[in-house]
Each structure stands twice: as C-alpha cells, then as structure tokens.
Scaffold this motif. Structure first.
Motif, PDB file in Angstrom:
ATOM      1  N   LYS A   1      33.797  33.858   0.375  1.00 35.00           N
ATOM      2  CA  LYS A   1      34.030  34.939  -0.587  1.00 35.00           C
ATOM      3  C   LYS A   1      35.525  35.170  -0.798  1.00 35.00           C
ATOM      4  CE  LYS A   1      29.709  37.471   0.121  1.00 35.00           C
ATOM      5  NZ  LYS A   1      29.077  38.743   0.577  1.00 35.00           N
ATOM      6  N   GLU A   2      36.287  35.102   0.282  1.00 33.20           N
ATOM      7  CA  GLU A   2      37.740  35.280   0.172  1.00 33.20           C
ATOM      8  C   GLU A   2      38.359  34.160  -0.664  1.00 33.20           C
ATOM      9  OE1 GLU A   2      39.396  37.839   1.026  1.00 33.20           O
ATOM     10  OE2 GLU A   2      37.857  38.862   2.197  1.00 33.20           O
TER      11      GLU A   2
ATOM     12  N   LYS B   1      37.771  34.779  -4.353  1.00 30.28           N
ATOM     13  CA  LYS B   1      38.696  35.778  -4.907  1.00 30.28           C
ATOM     14  C   LYS B   1      40.084  35.173  -5.127  1.00 30.28           C
ATOM     15  CE  LYS B   1      36.582  39.699  -2.457  1.00 30.28           C
ATOM     16  NZ  LYS B   1      36.846  40.699  -1.389  1.00 30.28           N
TER      17      LYS B   1
ATOM     18  N   LYS C   1      40.951  32.936  -8.144  1.00 32.97           N
ATOM     19  CA  LYS C   1      41.079  33.592  -9.447  1.00 32.97           C
ATOM     20  C   LYS C   1      42.480  34.157  -9.684  1.00 32.97           C
ATOM     21  CE  LYS C   1      36.204  34.946  -9.486  1.00 32.97           C
ATOM     22  NZ  LYS C   1      35.248  36.093  -9.426  1.00 32.97           N
TER      23      LYS C   1
END
Length: 267
Positions: free
Chosen positions: A5-6, A9, A12
């Motif tokens: 998930k990190e 992020k 992006k």
C-alpha cells in the motif's frame, strides 16, 4: 506496515521545480562486516552533505532551503532511532510534508541517496517481492508451529499439539512434554508405540489441522507458504492444504529459534 500500500501511494508522487523528493536507503546492519565501526554515520553525513554542496554551487536558494528542511527531519529521525536500529532505514520525504515515510527495517539495504522529482522505489520494490507476507508451517509428528513473517520479521506465532486422548488439535501454551521422543520420562517402548500409532494415523490427524492452517493463511493474507519438517510429515501436510505451498523444506526445525528459521528460508 503494509508495504504494498505504501508503494502504491509513493508511485503516485511527482514533484516539480524546487520541491523535490528525498529518497534514502541506509545500511545500518551491525552484523555487516562493512558496518563494524559505525560506517553508516560517515555514509549518512557525506550523502546529505553532497546534495547541499551541489545546490549551494548551483545557486538555487529555494531548492536549497527545501532540501535543508528535509535534511533536518532526516537527521532528527536517525538520531531518535539510533538505539533501536535494525538492518536499515528506508526514508522518503518532501519539504512540504506531502511525503513522509520513514521506517527501520530488518531487510538488507544498499546505502543510496536521491533528490529527484519522484521517489526512487527500485530497491524497496525488490525487497517487497523478496520478503512477502508468508506463513511458515513447522511440523514434527504431533506438534505444529506456525510463524507469520513479513519483510523478514516475525509478526506472530502459534503452536498446536494433538491431544492423543481426544485426537483433537489444541493450541499449545506450555513447554514440550517429550512425547514421541526418548527424552526424560519416556521409555523406548512408549516411543515405539507412539511412532507406530503416528504412522497409522498421520493422514487422518493432519487432515484435521489443515482447515485451521488454511483459515490462518486467508486471515493473514499469506502470499507464500513454506512447510518445514521431515520429508514424509511435511509432504503429507502439504498435500492436505487447500492453499498452494510454495516450498517444502525437509529439515526438522520446530525447536529452533525463530530468527534462525527466518534466516533459513529468506537468507
């Protein structure tokens, strides 16, 4: 920490102009022969200083100001965690605080520093693939131990023992009682009788524990499964799991230190 998930992020993030992204991979592994004298301090000092000197020579005051703000945060984080270092530090930061990711990790790192428009994620992505969420199932006759591992660290453990009277598996809380071994309190005849009974019933017994292991695999989102034990026991259990097993390691390691087990599997 959910590294996937990190990473999603961070992928992006894109900056322009003077407000760039600082990326750092710092090797602080005390077991590394190249780190015996605390060389990480020199690498950190030189790595941070090089960017500053370049910007001073370039004359971009706004970029220099942004970098110095990030540098202070980096130094503060390192100082605050120096007594609790693991193998390395991974850090991404911007002056406007849109990006701040800093963590001590138990994974081997190559020291690298970057100041660019985007976070440099190559090394972190490779480590995410190498050390996924994994279940390590150690089997030894009527005992099974499960280790949840992620990013080369132990996240949790649970042990099961077969109650030979009820033939049900229960969570094991106390020390081993030596059943099935030639330890104190067991006669050779008892051991032989147990081994005969085990061989006759292992398929049925392991079939009872398999659903519990499959459930744990689902709940903990295992991406890899390893079964460790003597060949016949490990293969028997592997064949009874619904979840695919990535590797069978034919070693009896149930009583080994968990850190040694992790090292055996992930290196």
């Amino acid at each position: 920490m959910d590294l996937n998930k990190e990473l999603e992020k961070l992928r992006k993030i894109r900056k322009e102009g003077a407000n760039k992204v600082f990326s750092m991979y710092l090797n602080t592994d005390p077991s590394d022969p190249d780190q015996q004298g605390g060389e990480w301090k020199i690498h950190l000092k030189n790595g941070l200083k090089n960017f500053e000197q370049y910007m001073e020579e370039d004359g971009d005051k706004e970029e220099l100001k942004n970098y110095q703000q990030v540098k202070q945060k980096v130094e503060k984080f390192v100082r605050g965690n120096e007594q609790n270092f693991k193998k390395g530090i991974v850090l991404f930061a911007t002056a406007d605080e849109e990006v701040w990711f800093a963590d001590r990790v138990q994974m081997p790192l190559e020291t690298e520093f970057y100041w660019e428009e985007t976070p440099v994620l190559d090394q972190l992505s490779k480590l995410s693939e190498r050390y996924p969420k994994a279940g390590i199932i150690l089997v030894q006759q009527n005992e099974i131990k499960v280790i949840d591992a992620y990013l080369n660290e132990i996240e949790g453990t649970i042990s099961y023992e077969l109650d030979l009277d009820t033939e049900d598996w229960r969570e094991k809380l106390g020390p081993r009682d030596g059943l099935g071994t030639t330890g104190k309190g067991s006669t050779n005849l008892q051991v032989d009788n147990f081994r005969d009974r085990f061989e006759e019933n292992k398929h049925r017994w392991y079939k009872k524990i398999a659903p519990k292991l499959d459930k744990r695999a689902k709940e903990n989102e295992w991406e890899k499964i390893y079964v460790v034990g003597e060949a016949d026991q490990a293969k028997e259990l592997k064949n009874l799991l619904n979840k695919p097993v990535d590797e069978v390691i034919q070693k009896n390691m149930l009583d080994h230190e968990e850190s040694k087990i992790i090292k055996e599997i992930f290196g």
